[in-house]
Design a protein around this motif. Sequence first.
Motif, PDB file in Angstrom:
ATOM      1  N   ILE A  27      22.131  13.993  42.416  1.00 15.82           N
ATOM      2  CA  ILE A  27      22.422  15.245  43.114  1.00 15.82           C
ATOM      3  C   ILE A  27      23.538  15.033  44.124  1.00 15.82           C
ATOM      4  O   ILE A  27      24.462  15.846  44.237  1.00 15.82           O
ATOM      5  CB  ILE A  27      21.150  15.761  43.814  1.00 15.82           C
ATOM      6  N   ILE A  28      23.467  13.910  44.841  1.00 16.22           N
ATOM      7  CA  ILE A  28      24.508  13.617  45.816  1.00 16.22           C
ATOM      8  C   ILE A  28      25.861  13.504  45.107  1.00 16.22           C
ATOM      9  O   ILE A  28      26.866  14.051  45.562  1.00 16.22           O
ATOM     10  CB  ILE A  28      24.172  12.322  46.590  1.00 16.22           C
ATOM     11  N   PHE A  30      26.762  14.951  42.327  1.00 12.43           N
ATOM     12  CA  PHE A  30      27.199  16.278  41.893  1.00 12.43           C
ATOM     13  C   PHE A  30      27.903  17.014  43.026  1.00 12.43           C
ATOM     14  O   PHE A  30      28.936  17.651  42.827  1.00 12.43           O
ATOM     15  CB  PHE A  30      26.004  17.108  41.418  1.00 12.43           C
ATOM     16  N   VAL A  31      27.341  16.917  44.219  1.00 12.74           N
ATOM     17  CA  VAL A  31      27.964  17.605  45.354  1.00 12.74           C
ATOM     18  C   VAL A  31      29.361  17.042  45.587  1.00 12.74           C
ATOM     19  O   VAL A  31      30.327  17.790  45.769  1.00 12.74           O
ATOM     20  CB  VAL A  31      27.111  17.449  46.634  1.00 12.74           C
ATOM     21  N   LEU A  34      31.933  18.299  43.084  1.00 15.46           N
ATOM     22  CA  LEU A  34      32.382  19.671  43.323  1.00 15.46           C
ATOM     23  C   LEU A  34      33.357  19.750  44.480  1.00 15.46           C
ATOM     24  O   LEU A  34      34.344  20.488  44.418  1.00 15.46           O
ATOM     25  CB  LEU A  34      31.192  20.576  43.610  1.00 15.46           C
ATOM     26  N   ILE A  35      33.089  18.990  45.529  1.00 13.74           N
ATOM     27  CA  ILE A  35      33.998  19.019  46.666  1.00 13.74           C
ATOM     28  C   ILE A  35      35.372  18.523  46.238  1.00 13.74           C
ATOM     29  O   ILE A  35      36.405  19.143  46.519  1.00 13.74           O
ATOM     30  CB  ILE A  35      33.444  18.176  47.841  1.00 13.74           C
ATOM     31  N   TYR A  37      36.613  18.525  43.260  1.00 13.66           N
ATOM     32  CA  TYR A  37      37.193  19.509  42.343  1.00 13.66           C
ATOM     33  C   TYR A  37      37.854  20.652  43.118  1.00 13.66           C
ATOM     34  O   TYR A  37      38.992  21.027  42.863  1.00 13.66           O
ATOM     35  CB  TYR A  37      36.104  20.040  41.419  1.00 13.66           C
ATOM     36  N   ALA A  38      37.121  21.173  44.105  1.00 18.33           N
ATOM     37  CA  ALA A  38      37.655  22.306  44.866  1.00 18.33           C
ATOM     38  C   ALA A  38      38.934  21.900  45.595  1.00 18.33           C
ATOM     39  O   ALA A  38      39.910  22.646  45.624  1.00 18.33           O
ATOM     40  CB  ALA A  38      36.608  22.808  45.854  1.00 18.33           C
ATOM     41  N   MET A  41      41.863  21.345  42.902  1.00 18.58           N
ATOM     42  CA  MET A  41      42.332  22.591  42.310  1.00 18.58           C
ATOM     43  C   MET A  41      43.038  23.450  43.341  1.00 18.58           C
ATOM     44  O   MET A  41      44.028  24.104  43.049  1.00 18.58           O
ATOM     45  CB  MET A  41      41.159  23.375  41.710  1.00 18.58           C
ATOM     46  N   GLY A  42      42.537  23.394  44.569  1.00 18.44           N
ATOM     47  CA  GLY A  42      43.195  24.138  45.637  1.00 18.44           C
ATOM     48  C   GLY A  42      44.625  23.641  45.819  1.00 18.44           C
ATOM     49  O   GLY A  42      45.561  24.428  45.950  1.00 18.44           O
ATOM     50  N   ASP A  45      46.813  24.840  42.965  1.00 22.36           N
ATOM     51  CA  ASP A  45      47.173  26.243  43.174  1.00 22.36           C
ATOM     52  C   ASP A  45      48.313  26.362  44.169  1.00 22.36           C
ATOM     53  O   ASP A  45      49.266  27.106  43.962  1.00 22.36           O
ATOM     54  CB  ASP A  45      45.968  27.022  43.706  1.00 22.36           C
ATOM     55  N   ASP A  46      48.219  25.609  45.268  1.00 22.56           N
ATOM     56  CA  ASP A  46      49.254  25.675  46.305  1.00 22.56           C
ATOM     57  C   ASP A  46      50.595  25.247  45.751  1.00 22.56           C
ATOM     58  O   ASP A  46      51.618  25.889  46.001  1.00 22.56           O
ATOM     59  CB  ASP A  46      48.880  24.779  47.485  1.00 22.56           C
ATOM     60  N   VAL A  48      51.710  25.294  42.666  1.00 22.37           N
ATOM     61  CA  VAL A  48      52.246  26.307  41.759  1.00 22.37           C
ATOM     62  C   VAL A  48      52.776  27.495  42.548  1.00 22.37           C
ATOM     63  O   VAL A  48      53.831  28.035  42.255  1.00 22.37           O
ATOM     64  CB  VAL A  48      51.159  26.750  40.766  1.00 22.37           C
ATOM     65  N   ASN A  49      52.083  27.854  43.591  1.00 23.32           N
ATOM     66  CA  ASN A  49      52.512  28.971  44.426  1.00 23.32           C
ATOM     67  C   ASN A  49      53.884  28.712  45.043  1.00 23.32           C
ATOM     68  O   ASN A  49      54.749  29.577  45.060  1.00 23.32           O
ATOM     69  CB  ASN A  49      51.512  29.208  45.544  1.00 23.32           C
TER      70      ASN A  49
ATOM     71  N   THR B  81      20.804  20.841  38.889  1.00 25.64           N
ATOM     72  CA  THR B  81      21.971  20.630  39.746  1.00 25.64           C
ATOM     73  C   THR B  81      23.195  20.286  38.910  1.00 25.64           C
ATOM     74  O   THR B  81      24.295  20.736  39.200  1.00 25.64           O
ATOM     75  CB  THR B  81      21.722  19.509  40.772  1.00 25.64           C
ATOM     76  N   VAL B  85      27.391  22.004  38.270  1.00 24.52           N
ATOM     77  CA  VAL B  85      28.731  21.427  38.206  1.00 24.52           C
ATOM     78  C   VAL B  85      29.474  21.972  36.990  1.00 24.52           C
ATOM     79  O   VAL B  85      30.630  22.409  37.084  1.00 24.52           O
ATOM     80  CB  VAL B  85      28.655  19.886  38.147  1.00 24.52           C
ATOM     81  N   LYS B 278      40.161  30.859  44.532  1.00 25.13           N
ATOM     82  CA  LYS B 278      39.999  29.758  45.470  1.00 25.13           C
ATOM     83  C   LYS B 278      38.659  29.888  46.197  1.00 25.13           C
ATOM     84  O   LYS B 278      37.923  28.916  46.358  1.00 25.13           O
ATOM     85  CB  LYS B 278      41.145  29.791  46.482  1.00 25.13           C
ATOM     86  N   ARG B 281      35.736  28.617  44.238  1.00 25.54           N
ATOM     87  CA  ARG B 281      35.476  27.180  44.251  1.00 25.54           C
ATOM     88  C   ARG B 281      34.859  26.720  45.559  1.00 25.54           C
ATOM     89  O   ARG B 281      33.905  25.935  45.562  1.00 25.54           O
ATOM     90  CB  ARG B 281      36.774  26.424  43.960  1.00 25.54           C
ATOM     91  N   CYS B 285      31.037  25.023  46.204  1.00 31.10           N
ATOM     92  CA  CYS B 285      30.722  23.821  46.976  1.00 31.10           C
ATOM     93  C   CYS B 285      29.598  24.099  47.957  1.00 31.10           C
ATOM     94  O   CYS B 285      28.640  23.336  48.055  1.00 31.10           O
ATOM     95  CB  CYS B 285      31.921  23.355  47.790  1.00 31.10           C
ATOM     96  N   LEU B 288      26.194  24.468  46.136  1.00 31.54           N
ATOM     97  CA  LEU B 288      25.528  23.236  45.712  1.00 31.54           C
ATOM     98  C   LEU B 288      25.064  22.436  46.923  1.00 31.54           C
ATOM     99  O   LEU B 288      24.019  21.802  46.892  1.00 31.54           O
ATOM    100  CB  LEU B 288      26.437  22.394  44.816  1.00 31.54           C
ATOM    101  N   LEU B 296      17.013  17.621  47.359  1.00 31.37           N
ATOM    102  CA  LEU B 296      16.782  16.246  47.785  1.00 31.37           C
ATOM    103  C   LEU B 296      15.424  16.118  48.461  1.00 31.37           C
ATOM    104  O   LEU B 296      14.854  15.039  48.537  1.00 31.37           O
ATOM    105  CB  LEU B 296      17.890  15.789  48.735  1.00 31.37           C
ATOM    106  N   PRO B 566      47.308  27.930  36.334  1.00 29.98           N
ATOM    107  CA  PRO B 566      47.019  28.024  37.771  1.00 29.98           C
ATOM    108  C   PRO B 566      47.619  29.290  38.366  1.00 29.98           C
ATOM    109  O   PRO B 566      48.638  29.783  37.905  1.00 29.98           O
ATOM    110  CB  PRO B 566      47.681  26.779  38.347  1.00 29.98           C
ATOM    111  N   ASP B 567      47.005  29.718  39.418  1.00 28.87           N
ATOM    112  CA  ASP B 567      47.310  31.011  39.970  1.00 28.87           C
ATOM    113  C   ASP B 567      48.655  31.137  40.650  1.00 28.87           C
ATOM    114  O   ASP B 567      49.039  30.268  41.393  1.00 28.87           O
ATOM    115  CB  ASP B 567      46.264  31.291  41.026  1.00 28.87           C
ATOM    116  N   LYS B 568      49.331  32.233  40.408  1.00 29.30           N
ATOM    117  CA  LYS B 568      50.595  32.397  41.108  1.00 29.30           C
ATOM    118  C   LYS B 568      50.487  33.295  42.320  1.00 29.30           C
ATOM    119  O   LYS B 568      51.116  33.066  43.332  1.00 29.30           O
ATOM    120  CB  LYS B 568      51.651  32.941  40.150  1.00 29.30           C
TER     121      LYS B 568
END
Lengths: 55, 578
Positions: A27-28, A30-31, A34-35, A37-38, A41-42, A45-46, A48-49, B81, B85, B278, B281, B285, B288, B296, B566-568
Motif C-alpha cells: 500500500i505504501i 502504491f501511494v 501515484l505521487i 506519476y502525478a 505527468m504534471g 504537461d508544463d 508541452v504548454n 489499493t 493505481v 491535472k 491526478r 494522490c 489514495l 494500513l 499531453p494537454d495544451k
Amino acid sequence: MRDWLDANFPNVGSAPFGFWMAQQGSIICFVLILIAYAKLMGRLDDEVNQEGEEK
Amino acid sequence: MSQDGYNYLFIGLSFALYIGIAFRQQAGSTKEYYTAGGGVGPFANGMATAADWMSAATFISMAGLLATSGYDGSRFLMGWTGGFVLLTVLMVPFLRKFGKATVPDFIGDRYYSKVARFVAVVCAIFICLTYIMGQMRGVGVVFQNLFGISISAGVWIGGSIVFVYAGLGGMKGITYTQVAQYCVMAFAYTIPAVFIAIALTNNFIPQLGFIGDYQVDGEEVVPFLEKLNNVNKELGFAEYTSGSLSTIDMFCITAALMCGTAGLPHVIVRFFTVKNVKAVRTSACWTLGFIAVIYLTAPTIGGFARVNLIETLHNTPHAEAPAWFKDFEENKQMSWTDKNGDGKIQYFGPDQEKKGNANELTFGSDIMVMANPHMAGLPKWVIGLLMAGCIAAALSTAAGLLLVLSTAISHDLMKKIIKPNLSDREEINWARGASFGALLVAIYFGINPPSEFIAKTVAFAFGLAASSFFPTLLMGIFSRRMNKEGAIAGMAVGILFTFSYIVYFQFMGGTKDQYWFASETSGGISPEGIGFVGMLLNFAVAFTISRFTSPPPKEVTDLLDEVRYPDKKGAESVIAHH
C-alpha cells in the motif's frame, strides 16, 4: 513469491518480509507510485504548454 | 451517559450533518446533479472519493476477514489499493479529458453506437446493484447491533436516508457529505486502533505495534505476530502469517479486485467533478493517501482483535463472560453451545477439532470491528464514534452508487436512447425516480443477501466490473482499432460469463471441487476470482471480433489522439472543441 520474499529479505520489525509487504508495504508503494506519476505527468504537461506558447 | 445515549448522540449528529449539507447543496441543473458543476477542489474531491470508495465492506468486514483469515485476507488490501493505481494511471485522466459525464456516455460516444451504450447501461446497473446490496446489509448489521432492531428495519432506515440526500441532492449534495463522512470514518477507525495498540503493545502507532512486541502486564514479552501465530496454532488454526488459499485463486481474486476497482463507475465519475486533468491526478494522490490511512490500520485491527477475542473468551466460564458477549449472543451475532458441558467457552480451529476438541463458539467475521472496542474495554464514546463511522462508510458508498444508477437510467437510457428531447428538469426527475426504484431493489437484497459476508458480496461486484468495463474502457482509450462490434461482444461475453459462474456457485449449489482448475492438491478459482477470467475473455473476444469487422470512423480516432496527447490548453475537455 511470498516465501521467497520471506526467506531473502530481512524482517520488518517482527514481521516476515513477504507478510509485511502483502499487508502494509504494498500500500505504501502504491501511494508513492501515484505521487511520482502525478509529479511527472504534471511536468510533462508544463513542458508541452511552454512549447505551445513559444510557437 | 449510557452506551445507547452515546450511540444516539453520535449517529444523530452525523445524520443531521449529512442532511444539513445536502440541503445547502441541492442540485438545480443536470450538470450539478451529475458532476457537481465540475468545480470541486482536488483535496476535497480526494476526501470525497476516499469515502465513496471505502465501503461498508472495507470498514466493517475487512478487518474481520483479516482477523479470521490472516494472510489470505491480504488479497483485499492489495486488490483494492492496487486497483486504484491502475485507475489513476490508465483511466481517469483520459476519461476526464474526453469530457463526458457518465461511463456509459463515454462508451456510447467512443463506440459511436446506441447498442454499446445500452450494454454499458445494463452492466452499470448490474455492478451497482450488486455493490449496493453489500452496503445496505452493512447498515442493517450496524443498526441491529446498536438498537437491537431487526436487520430489515435497519436496512429501511439506511435506505431512506441515502435517498434523501443522494437522490435529491445529486453529485453536488453527496460530494460535501462525503467529505464529512470521510472525516467521521477516519477518526472512527484509527482512534480505537490507537487505544488497542497502546493496551496490547505499548506503542501508540498501531502499525508499529503490529510489527513490534506484545507487552501486557504479567505476561512475557514476545513479538506480536509470534504471539498471534502461537495463539492460532494452539487452538488449531493455521498460522496467522501463512495463507491457505491456492496461489491461483489468490492471484485471480487480487487481479479481479484490482481491475474491478479500475472499472468501478461510481469511482470514475467522482473524478469528473474536478476542474481539469491535472487536478484529477493530484486528487487521485490525495484519495489514495486518505485510503492508505485506513488500509494500513485495518490489518493491525484484525490482528489485535484476534488476540483480544481469544484472550478474553477462550476458556472463560460462560457465567463470567463480559457483558458485551451476552449482547452479541442476544442478537445472534455470536453463539455458544456448551458441547462438553464444562460451562466454559472453548474456541477451536480445524486441527484441534480433529483431535476431538469441539469448537463451541461461532461468530460472523463481520462483527469483529464492532466487537473490538468492547473487547478492549474502550470508553463508551469511542464505541459511539465507531458506530457512526460504520454507518458513514456504508452510506457514502451507497450514495455514490445510487447516483451512477440513477444517471445511467435518466441520462443514458432515457435521454440518449429512448427520448432525446427530454428537458433538463425532466431528466433530473427521471434520475430521482430511478434512484428510488434502484433503492427498493437494493433494500430487498440487503434484507435477503446473496452471501453471508459483506466483503464477499462486494467482491462479486468487483468481478462484474472487471469483466465488463475495465477491458472496454482500456481498449477504448488505448486501441485505435477497437470498434463497436468488438466492444459490445466483449462486454456481453465478459459479464454474462462472470455472472453465470457466480450464480451457479452461489445459488445453484455448485460445490468447491467443481471450481475451474481445481485439482487434488489445490483449490481452483472461486467465484470471487472469476472476474479475472471473465476479463481475459472480454479482451480476447473484443480483439478477435474487431479484427474481422470495419475499423472505427475517423472522427473517433482523431478524438482519441487528442485525448492521449499531453494537454495544451490547461486541459479543457476535448469535446468542447468539436
